[in-house]
Design a protein around this motif. Structure first.
Motif, PDB file in Angstrom:
ATOM      1  N   CYS A   1       0.361  -6.802  -2.097  1.00  0.00           N
ATOM      2  CA  CYS A   1       0.149  -5.364  -1.999  1.00  0.00           C
ATOM      3  C   CYS A   1      -1.109  -4.992  -2.774  1.00  0.00           C
ATOM      4  O   CYS A   1      -1.310  -5.436  -3.912  1.00  0.00           O
ATOM      5  CB  CYS A   1       1.358  -4.615  -2.562  1.00  0.00           C
ATOM      6  N   LEU A   2      -1.960  -4.174  -2.172  1.00  0.00           N
ATOM      7  CA  LEU A   2      -3.200  -3.763  -2.815  1.00  0.00           C
ATOM      8  C   LEU A   2      -2.962  -2.804  -3.977  1.00  0.00           C
ATOM      9  O   LEU A   2      -3.834  -2.604  -4.800  1.00  0.00           O
ATOM     10  CB  LEU A   2      -4.130  -3.109  -1.789  1.00  0.00           C
ATOM     11  N   ARG A   3      -1.776  -2.219  -4.052  1.00  0.00           N
ATOM     12  CA  ARG A   3      -1.472  -1.276  -5.124  1.00  0.00           C
ATOM     13  C   ARG A   3      -0.743  -1.946  -6.277  1.00  0.00           C
ATOM     14  O   ARG A   3      -1.171  -1.891  -7.411  1.00  0.00           O
ATOM     15  CB  ARG A   3      -0.638  -0.106  -4.589  1.00  0.00           C
ATOM     16  N   CYS A   4       0.361  -2.627  -6.002  1.00  0.00           N
ATOM     17  CA  CYS A   4       1.204  -3.184  -7.072  1.00  0.00           C
ATOM     18  C   CYS A   4       1.096  -4.704  -7.189  1.00  0.00           C
ATOM     19  O   CYS A   4       1.665  -5.284  -8.110  1.00  0.00           O
ATOM     20  CB  CYS A   4       2.657  -2.782  -6.871  1.00  0.00           C
ATOM     21  N   ARG A   5       0.399  -5.357  -6.265  1.00  0.00           N
ATOM     22  CA  ARG A   5       0.168  -6.806  -6.259  1.00  0.00           C
ATOM     23  C   ARG A   5       1.415  -7.642  -5.979  1.00  0.00           C
ATOM     24  O   ARG A   5       1.410  -8.851  -6.167  1.00  0.00           O
ATOM     25  CB  ARG A   5      -0.477  -7.277  -7.576  1.00  0.00           C
TER      26      ARG A   5
ATOM     27  N   SER B   1       6.825  -8.704   5.237  1.00  0.00           N
ATOM     28  CA  SER B   1       6.895  -8.316   6.646  1.00  0.00           C
ATOM     29  C   SER B   1       5.496  -8.294   7.261  1.00  0.00           C
ATOM     30  O   SER B   1       4.490  -8.059   6.581  1.00  0.00           O
ATOM     31  CB  SER B   1       7.547  -6.941   6.800  1.00  0.00           C
ATOM     32  N   ALA B   2       5.451  -8.530   8.546  1.00  0.00           N
ATOM     33  CA  ALA B   2       4.167  -8.542   9.258  1.00  0.00           C
ATOM     34  C   ALA B   2       3.507  -7.166   9.217  1.00  0.00           C
ATOM     35  O   ALA B   2       2.281  -7.066   9.089  1.00  0.00           O
ATOM     36  CB  ALA B   2       4.386  -8.981  10.699  1.00  0.00           C
ATOM     37  N   LYS B   3       4.312  -6.119   9.288  1.00  0.00           N
ATOM     38  CA  LYS B   3       3.773  -4.756   9.238  1.00  0.00           C
ATOM     39  C   LYS B   3       3.120  -4.473   7.884  1.00  0.00           C
ATOM     40  O   LYS B   3       2.036  -3.901   7.818  1.00  0.00           O
ATOM     41  CB  LYS B   3       4.908  -3.757   9.500  1.00  0.00           C
ATOM     42  N   SER B   4       3.771  -4.891   6.806  1.00  0.00           N
ATOM     43  CA  SER B   4       3.224  -4.687   5.465  1.00  0.00           C
ATOM     44  C   SER B   4       1.963  -5.519   5.253  1.00  0.00           C
ATOM     45  O   SER B   4       0.988  -5.043   4.656  1.00  0.00           O
ATOM     46  CB  SER B   4       4.256  -5.038   4.404  1.00  0.00           C
ATOM     47  N   ILE B   5       1.972  -6.738   5.738  1.00  0.00           N
ATOM     48  CA  ILE B   5       0.795  -7.599   5.597  1.00  0.00           C
ATOM     49  C   ILE B   5      -0.383  -7.000   6.346  1.00  0.00           C
ATOM     50  O   ILE B   5      -1.509  -6.977   5.847  1.00  0.00           O
ATOM     51  CB  ILE B   5       1.109  -9.031   6.077  1.00  0.00           C
TER      52      ILE B   5
ATOM     53  N   GLY C   1       3.092  -2.468   0.676  1.00  0.00           N
ATOM     54  CA  GLY C   1       4.515  -2.474   0.950  1.00  0.00           C
ATOM     55  C   GLY C   1       4.960  -1.071   1.327  1.00  0.00           C
ATOM     56  O   GLY C   1       4.211  -0.105   1.153  1.00  0.00           O
ATOM     57  N   PRO C   2       6.179  -0.902   1.856  1.00  0.00           N
ATOM     58  CA  PRO C   2       6.615   0.413   2.311  1.00  0.00           C
ATOM     59  C   PRO C   2       6.671   1.462   1.199  1.00  0.00           C
ATOM     60  O   PRO C   2       6.286   2.611   1.411  1.00  0.00           O
ATOM     61  CB  PRO C   2       7.999   0.164   2.910  1.00  0.00           C
ATOM     62  N   THR C   3       7.091   1.085   0.001  1.00  0.00           N
ATOM     63  CA  THR C   3       7.161   2.043  -1.106  1.00  0.00           C
ATOM     64  C   THR C   3       5.767   2.465  -1.544  1.00  0.00           C
ATOM     65  O   THR C   3       5.503   3.654  -1.745  1.00  0.00           O
ATOM     66  CB  THR C   3       7.928   1.429  -2.293  1.00  0.00           C
ATOM     67  N   CYS C   4       4.876   1.523  -1.679  1.00  0.00           N
ATOM     68  CA  CYS C   4       3.510   1.839  -2.094  1.00  0.00           C
ATOM     69  C   CYS C   4       2.788   2.668  -1.033  1.00  0.00           C
ATOM     70  O   CYS C   4       2.045   3.589  -1.353  1.00  0.00           O
ATOM     71  CB  CYS C   4       2.730   0.569  -2.400  1.00  0.00           C
TER      72      CYS C   4
ATOM     73  N   ILE D   1      -8.132   3.488   3.391  1.00  0.00           N
ATOM     74  CA  ILE D   1      -6.969   2.948   2.672  1.00  0.00           C
ATOM     75  C   ILE D   1      -6.062   2.177   3.619  1.00  0.00           C
ATOM     76  O   ILE D   1      -5.615   1.074   3.306  1.00  0.00           O
ATOM     77  CB  ILE D   1      -6.199   4.082   1.973  1.00  0.00           C
ATOM     78  N   GLU D   2      -5.790   2.743   4.797  1.00  0.00           N
ATOM     79  CA  GLU D   2      -4.908   2.092   5.767  1.00  0.00           C
ATOM     80  C   GLU D   2      -5.474   0.763   6.248  1.00  0.00           C
ATOM     81  O   GLU D   2      -4.727  -0.167   6.539  1.00  0.00           O
ATOM     82  CB  GLU D   2      -4.661   3.016   6.953  1.00  0.00           C
ATOM     83  N   GLN D   3      -6.805   0.664   6.325  1.00  0.00           N
ATOM     84  CA  GLN D   3      -7.427  -0.571   6.781  1.00  0.00           C
ATOM     85  C   GLN D   3      -7.582  -1.599   5.667  1.00  0.00           C
ATOM     86  O   GLN D   3      -8.069  -2.691   5.900  1.00  0.00           O
ATOM     87  CB  GLN D   3      -8.796  -0.276   7.394  1.00  0.00           C
ATOM     88  N   GLY D   4      -7.168  -1.246   4.455  1.00  0.00           N
ATOM     89  CA  GLY D   4      -7.271  -2.178   3.333  1.00  0.00           C
ATOM     90  C   GLY D   4      -8.689  -2.367   2.851  1.00  0.00           C
ATOM     91  O   GLY D   4      -9.047  -3.426   2.349  1.00  0.00           O
ATOM     92  N   GLY D   5      -9.504  -1.332   2.976  1.00  0.00           N
ATOM     93  CA  GLY D   5     -10.911  -1.405   2.598  1.00  0.00           C
ATOM     94  C   GLY D   5     -11.170  -1.272   1.116  1.00  0.00           C
ATOM     95  O   GLY D   5     -12.294  -1.447   0.670  1.00  0.00           O
ATOM     96  N   LEU D   6     -10.153  -0.953   0.330  1.00  0.00           N
ATOM     97  CA  LEU D   6     -10.301  -0.852  -1.119  1.00  0.00           C
ATOM     98  C   LEU D   6      -9.553  -2.002  -1.783  1.00  0.00           C
ATOM     99  O   LEU D   6      -8.368  -2.171  -1.567  1.00  0.00           O
ATOM    100  CB  LEU D   6      -9.716   0.473  -1.622  1.00  0.00           C
ATOM    101  N   VAL D   7     -10.257  -2.764  -2.600  1.00  0.00           N
ATOM    102  CA  VAL D   7      -9.647  -3.878  -3.314  1.00  0.00           C
ATOM    103  C   VAL D   7      -9.774  -3.589  -4.805  1.00  0.00           C
ATOM    104  O   VAL D   7     -10.885  -3.357  -5.300  1.00  0.00           O
ATOM    105  CB  VAL D   7     -10.351  -5.212  -2.962  1.00  0.00           C
ATOM    106  N   PRO D   8      -8.661  -3.579  -5.544  1.00  0.00           N
ATOM    107  CA  PRO D   8      -8.743  -3.269  -6.979  1.00  0.00           C
ATOM    108  C   PRO D   8      -9.486  -4.364  -7.745  1.00  0.00           C
ATOM    109  O   PRO D   8      -9.264  -5.550  -7.519  1.00  0.00           O
ATOM    110  CB  PRO D   8      -7.281  -3.171  -7.415  1.00  0.00           C
TER     111      PRO D   8
END
Length: 117
Positions: A11-15, A20-24, A29-32, A60-67
């Motif tokens: 997860c890009l937020r909580c690591r 799940s394939a949808k989360s990947i 993850g769904p909570t984040c 954000i949805e495309q995962g363009g931000l990496v901490p």
């Protein structure tokens, strides 16, 4: 960017490990993902222009931000898919961010993610 470069197993937020394939595919993850959306609606909607918020949410949805450092400094992919910038809630190294006349959507995305932390 290739498809392999945009998939995230953590997860890009909580690591945490994504299962799940949808989360990947989303990178969260769904909570984040729910927390990120709620944070965007709460404070950001009243502060920034709607078209910039839409671009930030898409980033954000495309995962363009990496901490990079904790949850406050991020590396962001430019719209051309090649260049990268460093961004935080306070500033961005993109051309618009360096000029400082307007808030770029990279900063808005970092703002949303910092609120969701």
């Amino acid at each position: 960017m290739t498809a392999a470069a945009t998939t995230h197993t953590h997860c890009l937020r909580c690591r945490r490990v994504l299962r799940s394939a949808k989360s990947i595919a989303a990178g969260y993850g769904p909570t984040c993902q729910r927390k990120v959306r709620e944070a965007a609606k709460a404070e950001v909607v009243a502060t920034y222009k709607p078209h910039l918020i839409a671009k930030a949410e898409e980033l954000i949805e495309q995962g363009g931000l990496v901490p990079l450092r904790g949850r406050h400094v991020f590396q962001v992919v430019a719209s051309n898919g090649i260049d990268t910038y460093k961004v935080a809630r306070q500033g961005c190294t993109c051309a618009a961010g360096l000029k400082g006349k307007h808030v770029c959507y990279h900063r808005i995305a970092a703002h949303i993610l910092s609120l969701a932390a």
